[in-house]
Design an enzyme around this catalytic site. Structure first.
Site, PDB file in Angstrom:
ATOM      1  N   GLN A 127       0.832  -1.199   0.000  1.00 36.40           N
ATOM      2  CA  GLN A 127       0.000   0.000   0.000  1.00 36.40           C
ATOM      3  C   GLN A 127       0.869   1.252   0.000  1.00 36.40           C
ATOM      4  O   GLN A 127       0.389   2.349  -0.228  1.00 36.40           O
ATOM      5  CB  GLN A 127      -0.888   0.034   1.258  1.00 36.40           C
ATOM      6  CG  GLN A 127      -1.951  -1.042   1.293  1.00 36.40           C
ATOM      7  CD  GLN A 127      -2.697  -1.064   2.624  1.00 36.40           C
ATOM      8  OE1 GLN A 127      -2.684  -2.078   3.312  1.00 36.40           O
ATOM      9  NE2 GLN A 127      -3.333   0.040   3.008  1.00 36.40           N
ATOM     10  N   PHE A 172      -5.980  -3.969   3.408  1.00 34.83           N
ATOM     11  CA  PHE A 172      -6.710  -3.765   4.657  1.00 34.83           C
ATOM     12  C   PHE A 172      -5.845  -3.152   5.755  1.00 34.83           C
ATOM     13  O   PHE A 172      -6.130  -3.326   6.938  1.00 34.83           O
ATOM     14  CB  PHE A 172      -7.374  -5.070   5.136  1.00 34.83           C
ATOM     15  CG  PHE A 172      -8.257  -5.691   4.085  1.00 34.83           C
ATOM     16  CD1 PHE A 172      -9.450  -5.082   3.729  1.00 34.83           C
ATOM     17  CD2 PHE A 172      -7.885  -6.854   3.438  1.00 34.83           C
ATOM     18  CE1 PHE A 172     -10.259  -5.629   2.742  1.00 34.83           C
ATOM     19  CE2 PHE A 172      -8.685  -7.408   2.436  1.00 34.83           C
ATOM     20  CZ  PHE A 172      -9.880  -6.792   2.095  1.00 34.83           C
ATOM     21  N   ARG A 232      -5.136   7.476  16.930  1.00 35.62           N
ATOM     22  CA  ARG A 232      -6.483   7.454  16.349  1.00 35.62           C
ATOM     23  C   ARG A 232      -7.485   6.831  17.332  1.00 35.62           C
ATOM     24  O   ARG A 232      -8.667   7.172  17.326  1.00 35.62           O
ATOM     25  CB  ARG A 232      -6.523   6.755  14.986  1.00 35.62           C
ATOM     26  CG  ARG A 232      -7.798   7.052  14.211  1.00 35.62           C
ATOM     27  CD  ARG A 232      -7.822   6.435  12.822  1.00 35.62           C
ATOM     28  NE  ARG A 232      -7.291   7.276  11.786  1.00 35.62           N
ATOM     29  CZ  ARG A 232      -7.987   8.226  11.138  1.00 35.62           C
ATOM     30  NH1 ARG A 232      -9.246   8.454  11.437  1.00 35.62           N
ATOM     31  NH2 ARG A 232      -7.422   8.937  10.191  1.00 35.62           N
ATOM     32  N   PHE A 268      -7.883   1.588  11.953  1.00 30.10           N
ATOM     33  CA  PHE A 268      -6.624   2.134  12.471  1.00 30.10           C
ATOM     34  C   PHE A 268      -6.725   2.586  13.938  1.00 30.10           C
ATOM     35  O   PHE A 268      -6.399   3.707  14.289  1.00 30.10           O
ATOM     36  CB  PHE A 268      -6.235   3.324  11.568  1.00 30.10           C
ATOM     37  CG  PHE A 268      -4.769   3.624  11.508  1.00 30.10           C
ATOM     38  CD1 PHE A 268      -3.898   2.826  10.783  1.00 30.10           C
ATOM     39  CD2 PHE A 268      -4.258   4.736  12.161  1.00 30.10           C
ATOM     40  CE1 PHE A 268      -2.537   3.140  10.711  1.00 30.10           C
ATOM     41  CE2 PHE A 268      -2.900   5.054  12.092  1.00 30.10           C
ATOM     42  CZ  PHE A 268      -2.037   4.255  11.361  1.00 30.10           C
ATOM     43  N   THR A 304      -3.934  11.350  10.329  1.00 30.78           N
ATOM     44  CA  THR A 304      -3.847  12.185  11.531  1.00 30.78           C
ATOM     45  C   THR A 304      -2.504  12.903  11.597  1.00 30.78           C
ATOM     46  O   THR A 304      -2.366  13.877  12.317  1.00 30.78           O
ATOM     47  CB  THR A 304      -4.070  11.333  12.787  1.00 30.78           C
ATOM     48  OG1 THR A 304      -3.144  10.247  12.750  1.00 30.78           O
ATOM     49  CG2 THR A 304      -5.478  10.782  12.807  1.00 30.78           C
ATOM     50  N   ALA A 345      -5.912   5.374   5.340  1.00 25.89           N
ATOM     51  CA  ALA A 345      -6.693   6.402   6.026  1.00 25.89           C
ATOM     52  C   ALA A 345      -7.984   6.754   5.275  1.00 25.89           C
ATOM     53  O   ALA A 345      -8.557   7.819   5.485  1.00 25.89           O
ATOM     54  CB  ALA A 345      -5.843   7.661   6.258  1.00 25.89           C
ATOM     55  N   GLU A 382     -12.886   2.853   5.448  1.00 25.12           N
ATOM     56  CA  GLU A 382     -12.815   2.302   6.798  1.00 25.12           C
ATOM     57  C   GLU A 382     -14.090   2.423   7.626  1.00 25.12           C
ATOM     58  O   GLU A 382     -14.390   1.525   8.423  1.00 25.12           O
ATOM     59  CB  GLU A 382     -11.669   2.962   7.572  1.00 25.12           C
ATOM     60  CG  GLU A 382     -10.290   2.600   7.050  1.00 25.12           C
ATOM     61  CD  GLU A 382      -9.234   3.536   7.605  1.00 25.12           C
ATOM     62  OE1 GLU A 382      -9.180   4.698   7.165  1.00 25.12           O
ATOM     63  OE2 GLU A 382      -8.480   3.117   8.486  1.00 25.12           O
TER      64      GLU A 382
HETATM   65  N1  MTE Z   1     -11.383  -2.716   0.221  1.00 23.49           N
HETATM   66  C1  MTE Z   1     -10.818  -3.760  -0.425  1.00 23.49           C
HETATM   67  N2  MTE Z   1     -11.560  -4.429  -1.336  1.00 23.49           N
HETATM   68  N3  MTE Z   1      -9.539  -4.157  -0.162  1.00 23.49           N
HETATM   69  C2  MTE Z   1      -8.773  -3.509   0.774  1.00 23.49           C
HETATM   70  O1  MTE Z   1      -7.601  -3.876   0.996  1.00 23.49           O
HETATM   71  N4  MTE Z   1      -8.649  -1.686   2.439  1.00 23.49           N
HETATM   72  C3  MTE Z   1      -9.414  -0.828   3.342  1.00 23.49           C
HETATM   73  C4  MTE Z   1     -10.485  -0.069   2.565  1.00 23.49           C
HETATM   74  N5  MTE Z   1     -11.253  -0.959   1.745  1.00 23.49           N
HETATM   75  C5  MTE Z   1      -9.341  -2.399   1.477  1.00 23.49           C
HETATM   76  C6  MTE Z   1     -10.667  -2.018   1.137  1.00 23.49           C
HETATM   77  C7  MTE Z   1      -8.587   0.132   4.063  1.00 23.49           C
HETATM   78  S1  MTE Z   1      -7.802  -0.345   5.474  1.00 23.49           S
HETATM   79  C8  MTE Z   1      -8.483   1.424   3.653  1.00 23.49           C
HETATM   80  S2  MTE Z   1      -7.580   2.554   4.527  1.00 23.49           S
HETATM   81  C9  MTE Z   1      -9.111   1.891   2.415  1.00 23.49           C
HETATM   82  O2  MTE Z   1      -9.832   0.882   1.752  1.00 23.49           O
HETATM   83  C10 MTE Z   1      -8.025   2.414   1.505  1.00 23.49           C
HETATM   84  O3  MTE Z   1      -8.520   2.838   0.286  1.00 23.49           O
HETATM   85  P1  MTE Z   1      -9.228   4.277   0.088  1.00 23.49           P
HETATM   86  O4  MTE Z   1      -8.371   5.264   0.800  1.00 23.49           O
HETATM   87  O5  MTE Z   1      -9.241   4.413  -1.365  1.00 23.49           O
HETATM   88  O6  MTE Z   1     -10.569   4.173   0.711  1.00 23.49           O
HETATM   89  N1  HPA Z   2      -4.673   6.330   9.076  1.00 24.91           N
HETATM   90  C1  HPA Z   2      -4.127   5.327   8.383  1.00 24.91           C
HETATM   91  N2  HPA Z   2      -2.858   5.208   8.191  1.00 24.91           N
HETATM   92  C2  HPA Z   2      -2.054   6.104   8.740  1.00 24.91           C
HETATM   93  C3  HPA Z   2      -2.550   7.166   9.477  1.00 24.91           C
HETATM   94  C4  HPA Z   2      -3.935   7.286   9.656  1.00 24.91           C
HETATM   95  O1  HPA Z   2      -4.447   8.213  10.302  1.00 24.91           O
HETATM   96  N3  HPA Z   2      -1.506   7.885   9.903  1.00 24.91           N
HETATM   97  C5  HPA Z   2      -0.406   7.252   9.431  1.00 24.91           C
HETATM   98  N4  HPA Z   2      -0.736   6.191   8.717  1.00 24.91           N
HETATM   99 MO1  MOS Z   3      -6.181   1.488   6.120  1.00 22.71          MO
HETATM  100  S1  MOS Z   3      -5.947   0.662   7.986  1.00 22.71           S
HETATM  101  O1  MOS Z   3      -5.697   3.078   6.677  1.00 22.71           O
HETATM  102  O2  MOS Z   3      -4.805   0.883   5.308  1.00 22.71           O
END
Ligand code: MTE
Ligand code: HPA
Ligand code: MOS
Length: 769
Positions: A191, A222, A304, A338, A434, A503, A706
């Site tokens: 990621q 995730f 967080r 998180f 954050t 995030a 999230e």
């Molecule tokens: N959805 C899928 N299908 N696969 C993933 O790994 N990760 C989650 C969420 N949804 C994830 C997911 C997490 S932990 C985060 S922080 C966000 O997607 C990250 O993507 P975004 O910032 O585009 O929402």
């Molecule tokens: N969310 C997810 N990932 C992060 C953050 C947060 O607030 N800060 C640093 N890594």
């Molecule tokens: Mo999501 S726990 O911020 O990768």
């Protein structure tokens, strides 16, 4: 518009790390792990492994040319153990062989001696011994100590929540190639491509410009690949750097489960005070976070937890303190939410405790204390464009909360061995990293001379649909068809210094940068059109690939416009930088404005418990969610459904179990159960709240990744509700996950003194059951 990827996924056409065609001469890597959780490394003999068939090299800490250090926030994590081992599964050596089978076979020939040291697995024990990752943090609003006197009711208790295995379908891995002039190119399932690049450069003693990281997509992250893709990227890079051959390292499932960190388990103390009208006057909470053996992202996760300690409620007097406790487990890490879910679970436990003691429905306390416009969070940011009450009231109307409650009570009066339960779970989740400086992103957009468009950003596609969203933003901003747009791989050479895709902010940050770059290109093309075709620039636009002047077709289309601009030497590439405005946070006072905005929603969870067996079903999950102005309802609904079921898994069946020696017992899918389609609620309704969204959200569509995980917390409290209906309201501990074993013990409190029926040495889940 649909999600662009799934058709390719189901046809097996999508390329994941392990699908990259193998280059000739590739060496396969296998990791030798510490067999003990804590001790002094007294001897390491790799000579027999080195002599084994097919083995090319065996690398240890001594072979690292740069720095043996991959700690992101705190420099406390060696890439390969040196001097000490701090957790079972810690990488100690790397075998490189001609085949993966030969590499794994050679692992057994490595001889290690470790003088054992005491092992800590419990965060409270660690805290008592002063084993803290960082100094404790306290968020404070008002004066809780003074407020107790004004409370009509005060209750206290303990709440525990467990870890969670990410179980991304694609395990961790990397494929590294030597490049000219001593550099490396790494294909990584990460990621955070920049994190892999920065740490690999540090480990190899190179400049970051000598390390290129490329990511096509992940089979899920995730949070588990925000920081913890780094060791595998660095190890593969180390192998490629030293041998000048391609090196591939892919963990098998059990190695991945053993060696990588998970969601942080928390153990927490709470105290809640209410007035006679059920208004929460004061809340004190102390969190003990089980960080594992190194900092990883734990300090940020801890923070967080504090940000979300009061969930969707306004509480005028709050003191929330958090300890990040060092234990001899694999370093725990980011996991969807998180740290927020852990904080919110304790808040809901405190409300449940008060409700149970007072004999009122928890929902009465919850509804009474929801955030309203301009209420302050403990960190002093006001709740602006607050939809907490709207979410609750809309859900209550839409799904008939009173009727659902009456149905449950009615059922429970007429049934002995089956009991139903219901819980309401409001959520409020802050959007932004954050750590304020991380809220930046860039987009590099090329318009090719044939009118097709290539976009590079820092966003990593991991199933959440961010590539589809970015393509949509570009097509919409340029006024062209989606077919013309390609979202390229995420590559550190094209887009540098990126924040991880995390995030929930990826689409906001990278989408805004894409929008800026495409807007600049569009304006430039329209300026060219106005001179080229002598049209008035005001009122020029591109819609459906046609150039319109004051709404009337101007006789040229996208392809002609682009071609003509190219021949007139107009720049067709743009690089844009976006930094979320108006964010600030002072970590000395723990106050500021850390979030661009908050996301709200409310879920109703209905369950049925079999009171003979302790088994249960989650029958229905009904959610009213604040998407803002969603522009892709398929993806957004998918995120809610997936996130909520993942949250239900965390709260109900997913039980991470380590023994006292720090050995993972729930080490495969035989002993670690995640929700499958049968465990998903039969009814899963998602209602899109009518909210305006937020100007800092991409096209006013709020972040969605999230927040839904926390709807899953309702499943815990719904099960508790059903259990109490059976066993007549005997006090129960707050201990998640609520596995069938725990439900069974709770149903029959007379057995509560028995040792918990959790996983034990030499057993599998099946034999325990
Ligand atoms: N959805 C899928 N299908 N696969 C993933 O790994 N990760 C989650 C969420 N949804 C994830 C997911 C997490 S932990 C985060 S922080 C966000 O997607 C990250 O993507 P975004 O910032 O585009 O929402
Ligand atoms: N969310 C997810 N990932 C992060 C953050 C947060 O607030 N800060 C640093 N890594
Ligand atoms: Mo999501 S726990 O911020 O990768």
């Amino acid at each position: 518009m649909n999600h662009l990827d799934p058709q390719r996924h189901v046809r097996g056409e999508s390329q994941y790390l392990d699908d990259v065609p193998t280059q000739q001469g590739t060496l396969y890597a296998a990791v030798f792990e510490s067999p003990l959780a804590h001790g002094v490394l007294t001897s390491l003999d790799v000579s027999a492994a080195l002599a084994a068939p097919g083995v090319a090299r065996v690398l240890t800490a001594a072979n690292i040319p740069g720095h043996n250090q991959i700690g992101g926030i705190v420099p406390d994590e060696p890439l390969l153990a040196h001097g000490h081992v701090h957790f079972r599964g810690q990488p100690v050596a790397l075998v490189l062989a001609r085949t993966a089978r030969q590499a794994h076979a050679a692992l057994r020939l490595i001889h290690i001696e470790i003088a054992p040291l005491p092992i800590i697995t419990d965060p409270r024990v660690a805290a008592a011994q002063g084993e803290l990752i960082v100094p404790p943090r306290t968020f404070k609003l008002g004066d809780s100590a003074a407020a107790w006197a004004a409370c009509a009711h005060v209750f206290g208790g303990v709440a525990e929540s467990g870890g969670q295995e990410h179980l991304y379908i694609e395990t961790q891995g990397a494929y590294a190639f030597p490049t000219e002039m001593g550099g490396v190119r790494i294909i990584s399932s990460t990621q955070g491509p920049t994190a892999v690049q920065r740490h690999a450069a540090h480990v190899l003693g190179l400049g970051m410009h000598q390390v290129e990281v490329d990511v096509t997509r992940l089979g899920g992250g995730f949070g588990g690949k925000e920081d913890q893709a780094t060791p595998w990227g660095c190890l593969a890079a180390l192998g490629a750097f030293l041998t000048r051959k391609p090196v591939k390292l892919v963990l098998d499932r059990m190695a991945d489960m053993r060696m990588t960190g998970k969601r942080h388990p928390y153990s927490s103390d709470f105290k809640i005070g209410l007035d006679a009208d059920l208004k929460i006057v004061a809340y004190e909470v102390t969190f003990y976070q089980n960080a594992g053996a190194a900092a990883d992202l734990s300090p940020a996760v801890l923070e967080r937890t504090l940000f979300h300690a009061t969930n969707a409620y306004f509480i005028p007097n709050v003191t929330a303190t958090a300890y990040s406790c060092r234990t001899n487990l694999p370093p725990n890490t980011a996991f969807r939410g998180f740290g927020g879910p852990q904080g919110m679970f304790v808040m809901e436990a405190a409300i449940a405790k008060a409700a149970e003691e007072l004999g009122v429905p928890a929902s009465a306390i919850q509804r009474r204390n929801l955030l309203r416009e301009n209420d302050l969070f403990s960190y002093r940011q006001p709740a602006e464009l607050c939809h907490a009450e709207q979410a609750w009231d809309t859900a209550a109307r839409q799904y008939d909360l009173a009727g659902l409650r009456a149905e449950v009570d009615q059922f429970n009066q007429t049934n002995q061995l089956l009991k139903k339960g219901l819980a309401v779970m409001p959520i409020c989740f802050g959007i932004s990293f954050t750590k304020t400086p991380m809220n930046q992103a860039r987009a590099l957009v090329h318009i090719y001379s044939d009118g097709s468009v290539g976009i590079s950003t820092g966003a990593v596609e991991m199933g959440q649909g961010v590539n589809t969203k970015i393509a949509h933003v570009a097509a919409r901003t340029l006024g062209i068809s989606l077919d013309r747009v390609k979202v390229e791989t995420t590559n550190t050479t094209r887009v540098a210094n990126t924040s991880p895709s995390a995030a929930s902010a990826t689409a906001d940050l990278n989408g805004k940068a894409t929008e800026m770059a495409c807007t600049a290109l569009r304006e430039r093309l329209l300026a060219h059109a106005s001179t080229e075709y002598t049209l008035n620039y005001e009122g020029l636009e591109i819609r459906n690939e046609q150039v319109l002047a004051a709404g009337v077709p101007a006789g040229t289309d996208w392809e002609k416009l682009v071609s003509s601009a190219f021949w007139k030497r107009v720049a067709l590439t743009e690089n844009a930088h976006y930094a979320t405005p108006d964010l600030h946070f002072d970590a000395a006072t723990n106050t500021g404005h850390p979030f661009a905005y908050h996301v709200y929603g409310t879920a109703f969870t209905s369950v049925t418990v079999d009171c003979l067996r302790g088994t249960y079903t989650v029958d229905a999950l009904r959610i009213a969610h604040d998407f803002g102005q969603s522009f892709n309802e398929v993806i957004d609904r998918g995120q809610i459904e997936g996130g909520a079921v993942q949250g239900i898994g965390w709260m109900t069946m997913e039980e991470i179990s380590y023994n006292a020696e720090g050995r993972l017992l729930s080490n495969s899918l035989n002993s670690y159960k995640i929700p499958d389609i049968y465990a998903a609620p039969a009814v899963l309704d998602v209602h899109f709240l009518d909210t305006p969204g937020h100007p800092k959200a991409i096209l006013r569509a709020k972040a969605v990744g999230e927040p839904p995980l926390m709807y899953g917390i309702g499943a815990y409290f719904a099960l508790r509700d059903a259990v109490r209906a059976f066993q007549g309201h005997t006090a129960l501990p707050f201990s998640a996950p609520m596995t069938p074993e725990k439900v069974l013990v709770s149903l029959y409190p007379e057995f509560a003194h028995e040792p918990t029926l959790s996983l034990r040495e030499g057993t599998t889940t099946q034999s325990v059951l």
